[in-house]
Design an enzyme around this catalytic site. Structure first.
Site, mmCIF file in Angstrom:
data_model
loop_
_atom_site.group_PDB
_atom_site.id
_atom_site.type_symbol
_atom_site.label_atom_id
_atom_site.label_comp_id
_atom_site.label_asym_id
_atom_site.label_seq_id
_atom_site.Cartn_x
_atom_site.Cartn_y
_atom_site.Cartn_z
ATOM 1 N N SER A 92 0.834 -1.198 0.000
ATOM 2 C CA SER A 92 0.000 0.000 0.000
ATOM 3 C C SER A 92 0.871 1.251 0.000
ATOM 4 C CB SER A 92 -0.956 -0.038 1.199
ATOM 5 O OG SER A 92 -1.885 1.009 1.127
ATOM 6 N N HIS A 104 -8.654 1.092 -0.005
ATOM 7 C CA HIS A 104 -8.553 0.077 -1.066
ATOM 8 C C HIS A 104 -9.905 -0.561 -1.361
ATOM 9 C CE1 HIS A 104 -4.227 0.458 -1.170
ATOM 10 N NE2 HIS A 104 -4.197 0.338 0.140
#
Length: 749
Positions: free
Chosen positions: A86, A191
């Protein structure tokens, strides 16, 4: 080959970077100018807990990751690949020289600000379920607002979505085999589709910058393939709404021959994930036929891939859509809870909700709770307790079962056929196109007397059928079909057991009723063979093996299941049950059969309840009414037994009596019944001040089980999950029979 990997949000901690800020003063100063605050103070002091706010977390981690990389590269050189989780992917891009330190920080600052603006969402970590299973659960339970955010390992996933939906999903996942479902302390659903709201603004910001060609291959979070120069900008924008494909990223690198993974930055979260992925990858390579069953989600039902056990009756498994010829008997007052029966249904076992001693509204509540977490095709049933004093109550609960499409019941306490059982059976009968009678509503009856078995193996009495027709409760067609099928599908012969018991000898009673069944089958032209199972005293593989050797088609367990995580009783009771030995039970009068001195088997270790219950029964025989008793004895009963005034209890019992019959004129009997029933609830509630009065139904099977698991992880009840101990008993039973040569004999027989 080696990989440098950079952690993302969640790895931040107060004090991170302390040893780096002085060494890289120029970068620290540049960071302060871009951010407008001291990065050093943020990381070392963490005033107002800002490190846990996304708009501060992301820049702080990026800076510390970057400085850690500069130092590590100086000492160890460059890697063959770089990856990041990430936020950490921005450090991977920096390490590959796609942009400089300052550009990366500006991107991360903007990213953190935009992501923090999306509120009201939540995330949760799920451990123990595969991606496919999770996707099917989200679909089956209409959890369509939840997305898969991170795929960290084959069996560790992070979900994102509206916070209330995440919390609603928790019991569903827990009862579907998840080892852990842990809501995360985050400010938004990262996400996931919910980040699309800021994706456009972020794209506009990213498009302002010029990027270099990557000097080191970077494997992308979005698709687990190396970045191409043409897709760098689109990938980091897509990353906002895409799942982090960490598992596939590591699998890709392992396939490329990478052996060494080095985590650069605070913590070791990624190192742990890589270790787990490598471990599960190795296990998969060595697995051959270890898969026992899979779940077919269209429609959702268990599909037998490999026959787990070769004992018991195959038809039993097919009829109930289960894998094991093993039943979890009901435990009264909801101790056999929705969570318990759902867990069993999802793992290939038949079990029954403990509806005994509950009011009708309470029964409906737990049925509805169960239906929310058990998928279509996964079977569970409900207990029906005979009510010889009030047939209306019995019929009322049967109507409730029919209303909610309950197709399996466990009947207990029946000495004779009742209209309610006939009605339930009849309402599940229909003719197929070729004229075959199909049976939807199944009845498993528990009994311990030969004459009762004879009655339930016989054709239902015509007067009872006529009575139901006359009342309009069944049709003429249903009545005709009733005369061609057995009333019950299964008889469970009960030996000495916890709760109400006749103290029968299972080893003598089981073969006798099996012979009776065989004779009845030969004499009657019924279209189905009644299966005979065994219960009472089944607490170890040895006990189950003996039952199967005696001819049982299935086994049923009871006492051992009360001492499990999923049983709906108090932790205090479970602590006590965990220490029960073979001789730690006793008998007290049954509240339902005082007139005939029925017996209930209960725990005696650590409590005074059995002695006090039997003392009250002796007083019942001595005195008809409380008024006949001396004041000293009455005072003792009030203070030690009842914790309440006798007259108060008598007034209360008169007010709440719902039998549609007069309250007993025998006030001593009323007090005894109150004591027997109230002490059950005290135990379930875990009223520690009343521990000596706990009424805990239990047989010696639990003592045998406790000895069997002593010294293993199952010694502690906190590790006793209902499906785990059930599966262990069945697999160990099969091994025992196989090693003795008895399995071959059973299969040939």
């Amino acid at each position: 080959m080696k990989v440098y990997m950079f952690p993302g949000q969640g790895s931040q901690k107060k004090g991170m970077g302390e040893e780096l800020f002085g060494e890289f003063d120029g970068y620290v100063q540049a960071a302060d100018e871009i951010l407008g605050y001291s990065i050093k103070d943020l990381c070392l002091k963490n005033e107002d807990n800002k490190l846990n706010y996304t708009q501060y977390t992301q820049p702080a981690l990026y800076v510390v990751n970057a400085l850690s990389y500069f130092k590590y590269r100086k000492e160890n050189g460059e890697p063959d690949y770089v990856i990041g989780h990430s936020l950490g992917e921005y450090n991977a891009l920096l390490a590959a020289d796609v942009y400089n330190f300052e550009t990366g920080l500006k991107l991360v600052k903007k990213r953190g600000e935009l992501m923090s603006s999306i509120t009201g969402g939540g995330m949760a970590a799920v451990i123990g379920l595969s991606k496919t299973t999770i996707e099917n659960l989200l679909s089956d339970y209409n959890l369509l607002t939840i997305d898969i955010a991170n795929l960290n390992t084959p069996n560790q996933t992070v979900l994102a979505g509206p916070k209330e939906d995440i919390l609603r999903a928790q019991p569903i996942f827990q009862n579907s085999g998840a080892k852990l479902f842990m809501p995360l302390n985050v400010s938004g659903p990262f996400h996931s589709r919910y980040m699309a709201e800021v994706q456009g603004d972020y794209k506009k910001y990213v498009d302002q910058f010029l990027f270099n060609e990557a000097k080191i291959p970077i494997v992308s979070n979005v698709d687990a393939f190396p970045y191409e120069d043409s897709n760098i900008k689109s990938n980091i924008v897509k990353q906002l709404t895409s799942s982090v494909q960490w598992d596939q990223t590591i699998q890709y690198l392992l396939d490329k021959g990478v052996s060494d993974f080095y985590e650069i930055g605070p913590g070791n979260v990624l190192t742990g994930l890589v270790t787990k992925i490598k471990s599960e990858r190795t296990e998969k390579k060595h697995q051959q036929e270890e898969v026992t069953y899979i779940v077919d989600h269209t429609p959702a039902k268990i599909r037998n891939v490999k026959r787990i056990v070769t004992i018991g009756d195959q038809e039993f498994c097919e009829d109930y859509n289960v894998i094991y010829p093993y039943v979890i008997g009901s435990m009264h007052k909801g101790i056999s809870s929705p969570n318990l029966v759902a867990k069993m249904a999802q793992n290939g076992f038949l079990s029954f909700l403990g509806t005994g001693s509950l009011e009708i509204n309470e029964v409906e509540k737990i049925i509805l709770e169960t239906k929310k977490i058990v998928r279509e095709g996964q079977n569970f049933g409900c207990n029906l307790v005979a009510n010889i004093h009030n047939s209306f109550k019995e019929d009322e609960i049967i109507n409730l079962f029919l209303k909610h499409n309950i197709s399996s019941i466990e009947a207990s306490g029946f000495w004779t056929i009742s209209p309610s059982l006939l009605k339930f059976r009849a309402k599940g009968l229909r003719l197929s196109e070729n004229g075959e009678i199909l049976i939807k509503n199944k009845i498993l009856i528990k009994l311990s007397r030969v004459e009762t078995a004879m009655e339930f193996l016989s054709v239902p009495p015509q007067p009872l059928i006529d009575q139901l027709i006359k009342k309009g409760q069944i049709t003429f067609d249903e009545a005709r079909m009733l005369q061609q099928v057995p009333l019950v599908d299964d008889i469970c012969v009960m030996g000495d057991s916890g709760g109400e018991t006749s103290q029968a000898n299972l080893n003598l009673l089981l073969p006798t009723i099996i012979r009776l069944r065989d004779e009845s089958t030969r004499e009657k032209s019924l279209n189905k063979r009644v299966r005979i199972g065994a219960g009472g005293g089944i607490g170890t593989p040895e006990a189950a093996a003996i039952a199967f050797l005696l001819g049982a088609d299935f086994v049923l367990t009871g006492s051992i299941n009360q001492c499990t995580v999923e049983a709906e009783t108090s932790n205090l009771v479970k602590d006590m049950l965990q220490k029960v030995d073979l001789h730690d039970t006793s008998y007290v009068p049954s509240a339902n059969d005082l007139e005939v001195r029925g017996q209930t088997q209960v725990v005696k270790k650590g409590v005074f309840f059995p002695a006090r219950a039997n003392k009250l029964y002796d007083l019942l025989k001595q005195y008809k009414n409380i008024s006949d008793m001396d004041s000293k004895t009455k005072e003792m009963i009030e203070k030690k037994y009842l914790n309440e005034g006798i007259q108060t209890i008598l007034r209360y019992e008169e007010q709440v009596s719902t039998d549609n019959r007069p309250t007993s004129n025998n006030t001593m009997q009323t007090i005894l019944k109150f004591y027997l029933n109230n002490t059950v609830q005290l135990a379930i509630n875990g009223e520690s001040s009343q521990k000596v009065n706990f009424n805990i139904y239990c047989g010696p099977a639990l003592g045998a089980f406790n000895r069997w698991v002593k010294g293993t992880e199952l010694e502690e009840w906190n590790n006793r999950h209902i499906d785990v101990i059930s599966r262990k008993i069945m697999t160990e039973t099969e091994k025992l029979l196989e090693s003795s040569g008895a399995l071959l004999m059973l299969n040939q027989g």
